[in-house]
Design an enzyme around this catalytic site. Structure first.
Site, short mmCIF file in Angstrom:
data_model
loop_
_atom_site.label_atom_id
_atom_site.label_comp_id
_atom_site.label_asym_id
_atom_site.label_seq_id
_atom_site.Cartn_x
_atom_site.Cartn_y
_atom_site.Cartn_z
CG ASP A 1 -2.20 0.75 1.02
OD1 ASP A 1 -2.13 1.98 0.84
OD2 ASP A 1 -3.26 0.12 1.01
CG ASN A 2 -0.10 4.89 -2.32
OD1 ASN A 2 -1.16 4.61 -1.75
ND2 ASN A 2 -0.08 5.71 -3.35
N GLY B 1 2.10 -7.69 -15.49
CA GLY B 1 3.45 -8.08 -15.91
C GLY B 1 4.06 -9.01 -14.87
CE1 TYR C 1 -12.32 3.95 -8.29
CE2 TYR C 1 -14.57 3.87 -9.11
CZ TYR C 1 -13.57 3.37 -8.29
OH TYR C 1 -13.84 2.29 -7.48
P1 NAD Z 1 -9.80 2.43 -0.04
O1 NAD Z 1 -9.53 3.78 -0.55
O2 NAD Z 1 -10.09 2.25 1.41
O3 NAD Z 1 -8.62 1.43 -0.42
C1 NAD Z 1 -7.75 1.59 -1.51
C2 NAD Z 1 -6.34 1.31 -1.03
O4 NAD Z 1 -5.43 1.45 -2.14
C3 NAD Z 1 -5.87 2.31 0.03
O5 NAD Z 1 -5.26 1.60 1.09
C4 NAD Z 1 -4.88 3.19 -0.72
O6 NAD Z 1 -3.90 3.76 0.13
C5 NAD Z 1 -4.32 2.21 -1.72
N1 NAD Z 1 -3.74 2.87 -2.90
C6 NAD Z 1 -4.29 3.87 -3.64
N2 NAD Z 1 -3.47 4.21 -4.64
C7 NAD Z 1 -2.38 3.40 -4.56
C8 NAD Z 1 -1.18 3.26 -5.29
N3 NAD Z 1 -0.92 4.05 -6.36
N4 NAD Z 1 -0.27 2.33 -4.90
C9 NAD Z 1 -0.51 1.54 -3.82
N5 NAD Z 1 -1.62 1.63 -3.07
C10 NAD Z 1 -2.55 2.54 -3.44
O7 NAD Z 1 -11.02 1.86 -0.91
P2 NAD Z 1 -11.80 0.48 -0.85
O8 NAD Z 1 -13.24 0.80 -0.72
O9 NAD Z 1 -11.15 -0.44 0.12
O10 NAD Z 1 -11.57 -0.04 -2.34
C11 NAD Z 1 -10.67 -1.10 -2.65
C12 NAD Z 1 -10.78 -1.44 -4.12
O11 NAD Z 1 -12.12 -1.87 -4.42
C13 NAD Z 1 -10.49 -0.26 -5.06
O12 NAD Z 1 -9.80 -0.73 -6.19
C14 NAD Z 1 -11.86 0.21 -5.47
O13 NAD Z 1 -11.85 0.83 -6.74
C15 NAD Z 1 -12.65 -1.09 -5.48
N6 NAD Z 1 -14.10 -0.83 -5.28
C16 NAD Z 1 -14.59 -0.48 -4.06
C17 NAD Z 1 -15.96 -0.23 -3.91
C18 NAD Z 1 -16.57 0.13 -2.58
O14 NAD Z 1 -17.78 0.40 -2.54
N7 NAD Z 1 -15.88 0.15 -1.48
C19 NAD Z 1 -16.80 -0.32 -5.02
C20 NAD Z 1 -16.25 -0.65 -6.25
C21 NAD Z 1 -14.89 -0.94 -6.37
#
Ligand code: NAD
Ligand code: UDP
Length: 313
Positions: A32-33, A101, A144
């Site tokens: 994670d970042n 990759g 997005y």
């Molecule tokens: P979140 O924002 O809590 O989690 C995303 C995580 O990705 C965070 O920990 C963030 O720090 C990390 N991150 C972001 N950019 C990054 C990068 N460049 N490199 C490394 N880490 C990075 O959101 P979430 O709700 O837990 O969503 C998780 C995944 O599920 C996402 O891909 C999101 O698009 C997908 N999603 C979630 C929902 C929802 O309702 N929660 C719906 C559709 C899709």
């Protein structure tokens, strides 16, 4: 013991997934970042010797020898993904290229966390996986939506061209404990506003709909998708088909918290979808009868308790 990489592992959904994978005796790398994730989400897991935590950005290449990759890294809340839209699309597209990759080089199975946003403001209701969507390619949500659509394309092409074992899930609105307090999404906003006694902010007239899935149901679905055979690629919808208006959600949160907060109406953000509800027939059939079992009141009770806890109430 399987070795598993979870990108976005310190986020809301990622931390629940990491926890479940550790409970099932896997060796997990949580990458994670910390853009929208927090160490707090995984702090209770850090004493587990089978967890490795890596600070890394998926827009840069990464290497590890693992059997499976769950690619969740990407901000998910509109406020956060619109904060730096160029970075958001880079995260989806370059993140997918880097992880695909890696999967290709080490012959790992790889799952992409895609989204119901690929359907945009849908003209088909409920949404089936066969629907191609109605997405504005130049709007404020497109960093997005189009990023995730491009990631799906990359997953399909790495599969067709390089025989990478890919799987795509389309997640519908999911909520639960460990959502960030300032996440900006509707469930956490309403609960935090209600618990603070602040106004509950409905955008638009509140008649737009969403179908809310509790995080445990999603994690169960994600695990079942990864466990399918190599012939199963998806995309497959994972969501709860029970649909509510945003006004109904606000009223439920007010009743369940007993708050004195009042509803106020604010402008509807650009391109906000009017309705959204998954058709889960494909998931139900392909994933051994998977369907969500936690209904909204039960899930909200857990989530309200969580926010009460972190707010010291
Ligand atoms: P979140 O924002 O809590 O989690 C995303 C995580 O990705 C965070 O920990 C963030 O720090 C990390 N991150 C972001 N950019 C990054 C990068 N460049 N490199 C490394 N880490 C990075 O959101 P979430 O709700 O837990 O969503 C998780 C995944 O599920 C996402 O891909 C999101 O698009 C997908 N999603 C979630 C929902 C929802 O309702 N929660 C719906 C559709 C899709
Ligand atoms: N929403 C709202 N008040 C808020 C936050 C969101 O009325 O404080 C609305 C938002 O406009 C959308 C719905 O709730 O119609 C779901 O928003 P969210 O950001 O949770 O998810 P998404 O729009 O990505 O489905």
């Amino acid at each position: 013991m399987k070795k598993i990489l979870v990108t976005g592992g310190a986020g809301f959904i990622g931390s629940h997934l990491v926890e479940r994978l550790l409970n099932e005796s896997n060796d997990v790398v949580c990458l994670d970042n910390y853009f929208t994730g927090q160490k707090q989400n995984i702090i209770h897991l850090l004493s587990n010797p089978h967890l490795e935590v890596v600070r890394h950005d998926v827009t840069m290449p990464y290497h590890a020898e693992v059997d499976e990759i769950y690619n969740l890294a990407c901000p998910a809340s509109p406020i956060h993904y619109q904060y730096n839209p160029i970075k958001t699309i880079k995260t989806s597209v370059m993140g997918a290229i880097n992880m695909l990759g890696l999967a290709k080089r080490i012959n790992a199975k790889i799952l992409q966390a895609s989204t119901s946003e690929v359907y945009g403001d849908p003209h088909e209701h409920p949404q089936k996986e066969t629907y191609w969507g109605n997405v504005n390619p130049v709007g404020v949500r497109s960093c997005y939506d189009e990023g995730k659509r491009c990631a799906e394309t990359l997953f399909m092409d790495y599969h067709r061209q390089n025989k990478v074992r890919t799987k795509i899930i389309r997640i519908f609105n999911t909520y639960g404990p460990r959502m960030f307090m300032n996440d900006g999404r509707v469930v956490s906003n309403f609960i935090v506003q209600a618990l603070k006694g602040e106004d509950i902010t409905i955008y638009g007239n509140g008649l737009q709909t969403r179908s809310f899935q509790y995080v445990d149901d999603l994690v169960e679905g994600i695990i079942r998708v990864m466990a399918t055979g190599d012939e199963f690629i998806g995309p497959v919808n994972l969501g709860n088909p029970n649909e509510f208006t945003i006004k109904e959600l606000a009223e439920k949160v007010i009743a369940m918290t007993g708050t004195k907060s009042q509803i106020v109406y604010k402008p509807l953000p650009q391109d906000d979808p009017i309705q959204r509800k998954p058709d889960i027939a494909f998931a139900n059939n392909a994933l051994d009868g998977w369907k969500p079992v936690v209904q909204l009141e039960e899930g909200l009770t857990e989530t309200i308790d969580y926010f009460r806890g972190i707010m010291g109430l």
